[in-house]
Design an enzyme around this catalytic site. Sequence first.
Site, PDB file in Angstrom:
ATOM      1  CE  LYS A 132     -79.460  25.329 -66.542  1.00  8.19           C
ATOM      2  NZ  LYS A 132     -79.006  26.538 -67.118  1.00  8.19           N
ATOM      3  CB  CYS A 191     -74.214  26.160 -64.213  1.00  6.91           C
ATOM      4  SG  CYS A 191     -74.971  27.727 -64.551  1.00  6.91           S
ATOM      5  CB  THR A 240     -81.767  28.808 -57.917  1.00  3.09           C
ATOM      6  OG1 THR A 240     -81.010  28.504 -59.103  1.00  3.09           O
ATOM      7  CG2 THR A 240     -83.116  29.319 -58.332  1.00  3.09           C
ATOM      8  N   GLY A 298     -65.779  23.886 -62.986  1.00  3.72           N
ATOM      9  CA  GLY A 298     -66.182  24.819 -61.932  1.00  3.72           C
ATOM     10  C   GLY A 298     -67.324  25.654 -62.466  1.00  3.72           C
TER      11      GLY A 298
HETATM   12  C1  UDX Z   1     -72.631  25.723 -68.229  1.00  5.20           C
HETATM   13  C2  UDX Z   1     -73.418  25.123 -69.410  1.00  5.20           C
HETATM   14  O1  UDX Z   1     -72.516  24.859 -70.485  1.00  5.20           O
HETATM   15  C3  UDX Z   1     -74.544  26.070 -69.846  1.00  5.20           C
HETATM   16  O2  UDX Z   1     -75.305  25.459 -70.870  1.00  5.20           O
HETATM   17  C4  UDX Z   1     -75.439  26.349 -68.635  1.00  5.20           C
HETATM   18  O3  UDX Z   1     -76.462  27.266 -68.975  1.00  5.20           O
HETATM   19  C5  UDX Z   1     -74.615  26.904 -67.480  1.00  5.20           C
HETATM   20  O4  UDX Z   1     -73.543  25.993 -67.164  1.00  5.20           O
HETATM   21  P1  UDX Z   1     -70.773  27.604 -67.893  1.00  5.20           P
HETATM   22  O5  UDX Z   1     -70.770  27.213 -66.454  1.00  5.20           O
HETATM   23  O6  UDX Z   1     -70.822  29.034 -68.246  1.00  5.20           O
HETATM   24  O7  UDX Z   1     -71.992  26.916 -68.679  1.00  5.20           O
HETATM   25  O8  UDX Z   1     -69.413  27.031 -68.531  1.00  5.20           O
HETATM   26  P2  UDX Z   1     -68.966  25.844 -69.488  1.00  5.20           P
HETATM   27  O9  UDX Z   1     -68.346  26.416 -70.679  1.00  5.20           O
HETATM   28  O10 UDX Z   1     -70.035  24.857 -69.701  1.00  5.20           O
HETATM   29  O11 UDX Z   1     -67.797  25.179 -68.603  1.00  5.20           O
HETATM   30  C6  UDX Z   1     -68.035  24.683 -67.293  1.00  5.20           C
HETATM   31  C7  UDX Z   1     -66.770  24.111 -66.707  1.00  5.20           C
HETATM   32  O12 UDX Z   1     -66.417  22.891 -67.343  1.00  5.20           O
HETATM   33  C8  UDX Z   1     -65.523  24.993 -66.819  1.00  5.20           C
HETATM   34  O13 UDX Z   1     -64.847  24.992 -65.581  1.00  5.20           O
HETATM   35  C9  UDX Z   1     -64.695  24.341 -67.900  1.00  5.20           C
HETATM   36  O14 UDX Z   1     -63.307  24.562 -67.728  1.00  5.20           O
HETATM   37  C10 UDX Z   1     -65.039  22.874 -67.684  1.00  5.20           C
HETATM   38  N1  UDX Z   1     -64.853  22.039 -68.889  1.00  5.20           N
HETATM   39  C11 UDX Z   1     -65.635  22.238 -69.990  1.00  5.20           C
HETATM   40  C12 UDX Z   1     -63.912  21.005 -68.879  1.00  5.20           C
HETATM   41  O15 UDX Z   1     -63.195  20.794 -67.873  1.00  5.20           O
HETATM   42  N2  UDX Z   1     -63.797  20.217 -69.994  1.00  5.20           N
HETATM   43  C13 UDX Z   1     -64.576  20.382 -71.098  1.00  5.20           C
HETATM   44  O16 UDX Z   1     -64.423  19.609 -72.059  1.00  5.20           O
HETATM   45  C14 UDX Z   1     -65.505  21.438 -71.106  1.00  5.20           C
END
Ligand code: UDX
Length: 481
Positions: A213, A270, A82, A267
Amino acid sequence: MGMGFVGLTTAAFFSSRGIPVIGIEIDEIKNQKIREGWVEPYFHEDGLKELLDQVPEGYLKVGSDYNSAIKNTDMTMIAVGTPSDEQGKISLRFVESAARSIGIALIEKPGWHLVVVKSTVVPGTTRDVGRIIAEESGKIIGQDLGLCSNPEFLKEGSAVKDSLEPDRVMIGGFDEKSSQALAAFYQQIYKDRIAEKKTKIFCQGLENAELVKYTANSLLALKISFANEIATIAEKIPGVDVKEVMKGVFSDYRINREFLNAGLGFGGSCFPKDVIALLNFAIEKGCLAPILHALLQVNNNQVIHTIEIIEKILGGLNNKKIAILGLAFKPNTDDLREARSTKLVSNLLNKGARIFVTDPKVKYEDFISELIQEDAKRYNQVLRTILTDPSTNDEKKVHQVFQNTLKQSVTYGTIEECLEQASACILVTEWPEYNNISPKTFQSLMREPKLLFDGRRIYNALSFKDFDVKYQGIGLGAADT
Ligand code: UDX
């Protein structure tokens, strides 16, 4: 339906547990790769190869014939993408096209069939999917067919672990029968975890589940932006460290420590997309949603703020060699979608810097393609220059020239090659391999002022005390700030 990272991981998980699955993917090239991928899946996801290896012979088939797949199964899960459209609104074209295909396939299928929307969709979409299926099939939802929303919370890099060990399964049902059928399916799969109270199954209304979500992702993104805002304040106070401040904050039992790590920002496929989609949805409904707006602003500002700090210390960026450690949007993945690295590099290039990048998984060509998309403005400039020469008047050529220009200013190498003679190094992705780079290595390879900007706070500032390296980290109030 849809063999992206959610679809394929889910298909691999169900089939490895003895549930026969047919993965439907219209892209036959992708299917071919997945079929060959019994050994190496077509994208990097920890443990996916091992999970695929556990699938009993014949339990996971992949193809593009949705008609026969739907007729020969009891439940269809929609896991297509999506993406955002140009205005940042969620584009439902793949979901709607999947719904139409399901409707057509169900015309001749006898018996009750359950349709489940796993793709991330704004509230009301699953009901619309039901409407399309009913129109196409001539059947009645709630009578001949079941309909559920079942949002996915998998994280990239730990998608397999998250599938095996979820905290919750969220089910939004059109009616009681649909919810109960899907709940029974998951109760069987997670029998042991449910008994140990490690996984909960929630049944709610369709739109509630859809909003769960978006709310969960926006709240997690908000936590990150909040930590980043506090980090920027902390940087103004000598001796203050946002990491220590946060330890004090989350010792309060009401505040969970996860996603409060300050850094270069979030980034991925999602968070940025989902927050923008929810913001646009809210605006359409007449809500201003200022918090969603602000959290995106803080996220974008992290990169700009970092560049300002580096530019100030280096006294300008023109012709300076900058090393970038890590390109992926987070460790354990080769995904570059909305990665901070592309925004950072694109801005640094605009200021005349020479960039050296390294990453354990991301391929150089993929990074350059991502940069081209990021840098549409510069691309258009090249386009204009080239179009003055009629012999090179074609889009492909422009792409090529732009790609070559980028390749001249962005070099890919090992950690050592990156650091060699770099005036500054920015740690962008916290890959474990970078933990072990010693202060001595930074000192011996880099050139003055030997600035190490720790964008994820993986190093201990004190360990640089006796070295000729200027260590600066997000959220760390340096003595000279
Ligand atoms: C996320 C959600 O966690 C997940 O539940 C959903 O289904 C999809 O989106 P994802 O995008 O795979 O998952 O990565 P995630 O581990 O959540 O990290 C997202 C971003 O946040 C990364 O760029 C990470 O570096 C950043 N981040 C995460 C931070 O900058 N600080 C934090 O404390 C945690």
